[in-house]
Design a protein around this motif. Sequence first.
Motif, PDB file in Angstrom:
ATOM      1  N   TYR A   1       6.408   7.706   0.866  1.00 40.62           N
ATOM      2  CA  TYR A   1       7.035   7.065  -0.400  1.00 40.62           C
ATOM      3  C   TYR A   1       7.956   5.988   0.129  1.00 40.62           C
ATOM      4  O   TYR A   1       7.866   4.726  -0.301  1.00 40.62           O
ATOM      5  CB  TYR A   1       7.755   8.121  -1.192  1.00 40.62           C
ATOM      6  CG  TYR A   1       6.815   8.790  -2.258  1.00 40.62           C
ATOM      7  CD1 TYR A   1       6.570   8.160  -3.297  1.00 40.62           C
ATOM      8  CD2 TYR A   1       6.424  10.023  -1.728  1.00 40.62           C
ATOM      9  CE1 TYR A   1       5.615   8.882  -4.298  1.00 40.62           C
ATOM     10  CE2 TYR A   1       5.459  10.461  -2.738  1.00 40.62           C
ATOM     11  CZ  TYR A   1       4.977  10.181  -3.947  1.00 40.62           C
ATOM     12  OH  TYR A   1       4.348  10.420  -5.060  1.00 40.62           O
ATOM     13  N   ARG A   2       8.581   6.255   1.356  1.00 34.44           N
ATOM     14  CA  ARG A   2       9.342   5.329   1.909  1.00 34.44           C
ATOM     15  C   ARG A   2       8.740   4.233   2.417  1.00 34.44           C
ATOM     16  O   ARG A   2       9.047   3.338   2.560  1.00 34.44           O
ATOM     17  CB  ARG A   2      10.728   6.080   2.690  1.00 34.44           C
ATOM     18  CG  ARG A   2      11.810   6.674   2.069  1.00 34.44           C
ATOM     19  CD  ARG A   2      12.883   7.110   2.917  1.00 34.44           C
ATOM     20  NE  ARG A   2      14.050   7.402   2.252  1.00 34.44           N
ATOM     21  CZ  ARG A   2      14.079   8.596   1.575  1.00 34.44           C
ATOM     22  NH1 ARG A   2      13.222   9.361   1.729  1.00 34.44           N
ATOM     23  NH2 ARG A   2      15.359   8.904   0.915  1.00 34.44           N
ATOM     24  N   HIS A   3       7.630   4.592   3.247  1.00 40.03           N
ATOM     25  CA  HIS A   3       6.737   3.573   3.831  1.00 40.03           C
ATOM     26  C   HIS A   3       6.168   2.574   2.585  1.00 40.03           C
ATOM     27  O   HIS A   3       6.329   1.517   2.791  1.00 40.03           O
ATOM     28  CB  HIS A   3       5.583   4.289   4.371  1.00 40.03           C
ATOM     29  CG  HIS A   3       4.849   3.297   5.274  1.00 40.03           C
ATOM     30  ND1 HIS A   3       3.322   3.456   5.675  1.00 40.03           N
ATOM     31  CD2 HIS A   3       5.030   2.163   5.683  1.00 40.03           C
ATOM     32  CE1 HIS A   3       3.063   2.524   6.282  1.00 40.03           C
ATOM     33  NE2 HIS A   3       4.032   1.618   6.221  1.00 40.03           N
ATOM     34  N   LEU A   4       5.756   3.127   1.530  1.00 38.38           N
ATOM     35  CA  LEU A   4       5.375   2.051   0.637  1.00 38.38           C
ATOM     36  C   LEU A   4       6.557   1.530   0.079  1.00 38.38           C
ATOM     37  O   LEU A   4       6.468   0.189  -0.435  1.00 38.38           O
ATOM     38  CB  LEU A   4       4.695   3.135  -0.536  1.00 38.38           C
ATOM     39  CG  LEU A   4       4.226   2.325  -1.894  1.00 38.38           C
ATOM     40  CD1 LEU A   4       2.989   1.290  -1.365  1.00 38.38           C
ATOM     41  CD2 LEU A   4       3.308   3.252  -2.550  1.00 38.38           C
ATOM     42  N   ALA A   5       7.511   1.984  -0.176  1.00 38.39           N
ATOM     43  CA  ALA A   5       8.961   1.336  -0.628  1.00 38.39           C
ATOM     44  C   ALA A   5       9.457   0.174   0.376  1.00 38.39           C
ATOM     45  O   ALA A   5       9.655  -0.969   0.156  1.00 38.39           O
ATOM     46  CB  ALA A   5      10.173   2.179  -0.650  1.00 38.39           C
ATOM     47  N   LEU A   6       8.945   0.333   1.993  1.00 42.14           N
ATOM     48  CA  LEU A   6       9.340  -0.809   2.637  1.00 42.14           C
ATOM     49  C   LEU A   6       8.152  -1.760   2.525  1.00 42.14           C
ATOM     50  O   LEU A   6       8.384  -2.925   2.554  1.00 42.14           O
ATOM     51  CB  LEU A   6       9.127   0.029   4.013  1.00 42.14           C
ATOM     52  CG  LEU A   6       9.211  -0.934   5.184  1.00 42.14           C
ATOM     53  CD1 LEU A   6      10.570  -1.612   5.075  1.00 42.14           C
ATOM     54  CD2 LEU A   6       9.125  -0.171   6.547  1.00 42.14           C
ATOM     55  N   THR A   7       6.978  -1.407   2.192  1.00 41.42           N
ATOM     56  CA  THR A   7       5.853  -2.368   1.982  1.00 41.42           C
ATOM     57  C   THR A   7       6.296  -3.332   0.905  1.00 41.42           C
ATOM     58  O   THR A   7       6.220  -4.650   0.920  1.00 41.42           O
ATOM     59  CB  THR A   7       4.487  -1.837   2.012  1.00 41.42           C
ATOM     60  OG1 THR A   7       4.027  -1.069   3.126  1.00 41.42           O
ATOM     61  CG2 THR A   7       3.549  -2.877   1.563  1.00 41.42           C
ATOM     62  N   ALA A   8       6.762  -2.742  -0.186  1.00 43.38           N
ATOM     63  CA  ALA A   8       7.209  -3.510  -1.497  1.00 43.38           C
ATOM     64  C   ALA A   8       8.222  -4.291  -1.216  1.00 43.38           C
ATOM     65  O   ALA A   8       8.388  -5.357  -1.707  1.00 43.38           O
ATOM     66  CB  ALA A   8       7.573  -2.585  -2.460  1.00 43.38           C
ATOM     67  N   ALA A   9       9.226  -3.783  -0.477  1.00 37.74           N
ATOM     68  CA  ALA A   9      10.248  -4.557   0.054  1.00 37.74           C
ATOM     69  C   ALA A   9      10.030  -5.874   0.942  1.00 37.74           C
ATOM     70  O   ALA A   9      10.391  -7.009   0.818  1.00 37.74           O
ATOM     71  CB  ALA A   9      11.405  -3.908   0.562  1.00 37.74           C
ATOM     72  N   VAL A  10       9.108  -5.565   1.917  1.00 41.72           N
ATOM     73  CA  VAL A  10       8.853  -6.607   2.610  1.00 41.72           C
ATOM     74  C   VAL A  10       7.987  -7.826   1.875  1.00 41.72           C
ATOM     75  O   VAL A  10       7.738  -9.020   2.167  1.00 41.72           O
ATOM     76  CB  VAL A  10       7.918  -6.168   4.007  1.00 41.72           C
ATOM     77  CG1 VAL A  10       7.411  -7.467   4.942  1.00 41.72           C
ATOM     78  CG2 VAL A  10       8.852  -5.327   4.872  1.00 41.72           C
ATOM     79  N   GLU A  11       7.097  -7.218   1.022  1.00 41.72           N
ATOM     80  CA  GLU A  11       6.275  -8.184   0.136  1.00 41.72           C
ATOM     81  C   GLU A  11       7.099  -9.152  -0.596  1.00 41.72           C
ATOM     82  O   GLU A  11       6.903 -10.512  -0.889  1.00 41.72           O
ATOM     83  CB  GLU A  11       5.310  -7.318  -0.753  1.00 41.72           C
ATOM     84  CG  GLU A  11       4.115  -6.871  -0.057  1.00 41.72           C
ATOM     85  CD  GLU A  11       3.322  -7.769   0.285  1.00 41.72           C
ATOM     86  OE1 GLU A  11       2.875  -8.590  -0.210  1.00 41.72           O
ATOM     87  OE2 GLU A  11       2.830  -7.655   1.703  1.00 41.72           O
TER      88      GLU A  11
END
Length: 296
Positions: A135-145
Amino acid sequence: MADGHSGGAAVAPAGAKPGYPTTRRIRFNFGDGQASGKYFVDDDIVFSHFVAGLSGGFPPGEEAFIRSVRRFADQISDPTLKKRVAGFIGQESTHGQEHRRLNDKLVALGYPIAWWDSKPMEKGMLRLERRLGRYRHLALTAAVEHYTAVLAQRILSSDELQGIPGDAEVWNLLNWHALEELEHKSVAFDLYRAMGGSERVRIEVMAVLGALTLPIVVASLAVSLARDPNARRQPLRLVREAHALFRGPLLKGATRELAKYLRPGFHPDDIDTRQILEHWRRELFGADGVLVDHLK
């Protein structure tokens, strides 16, 4: 919860404005005769090293983004979101492939970026992903996007940036990449929400990323410049060029735009980039588009 999961059904969020990112099979020409010398951005040492560093980090970064969404692929029940995720994966995969080809050229020119795409870096990223949890990895992807969308919007909407002399094919690559970043800017975000990712964790992840970004960028740029003998001989020039970069149209004021992500209830489509997308789709891939002959 500990992994950033707040529960919820795997459906697209009501506030989203979905579209299908287009996977374009494309090939850029980084062969002989295309180069503008080592400092391919207007003979600017600092800006050229900055762009080279970005390009060096893209392939492993794109692969990490793809892993983050694939971990949820079998849980997506909404057909629209499923198609958008497939388009996201296709675009990010192609970005990585073309930037690897550019990076081979940049390494040959002397840019110290090969470490980004090395086995030790890959192992380190995989360890980080395990520690973060999916979940946090996906949240990190969303943030970097969101980061890439902010930069993409600036690149495509600034006449000053578009007017900078440089290697024509590198600019073609950057414009294409920027276009597709805007096309899929909300996919990872919507997937995170659809999978029940919590708002608190989304904001916390962005806050940590925001605190780390400037030190990491400055440190990696400094190391790259320090390994360039020509750059080391011209310290005053580097100071002038660094000031111009950080106070120029690409980066000046970007913090305010990035910080919008921290607002509770924020959605990437709150920032309207539809006119930019329409213009650059015509410019690059319309009937007389600049990159039509690059498509495979």
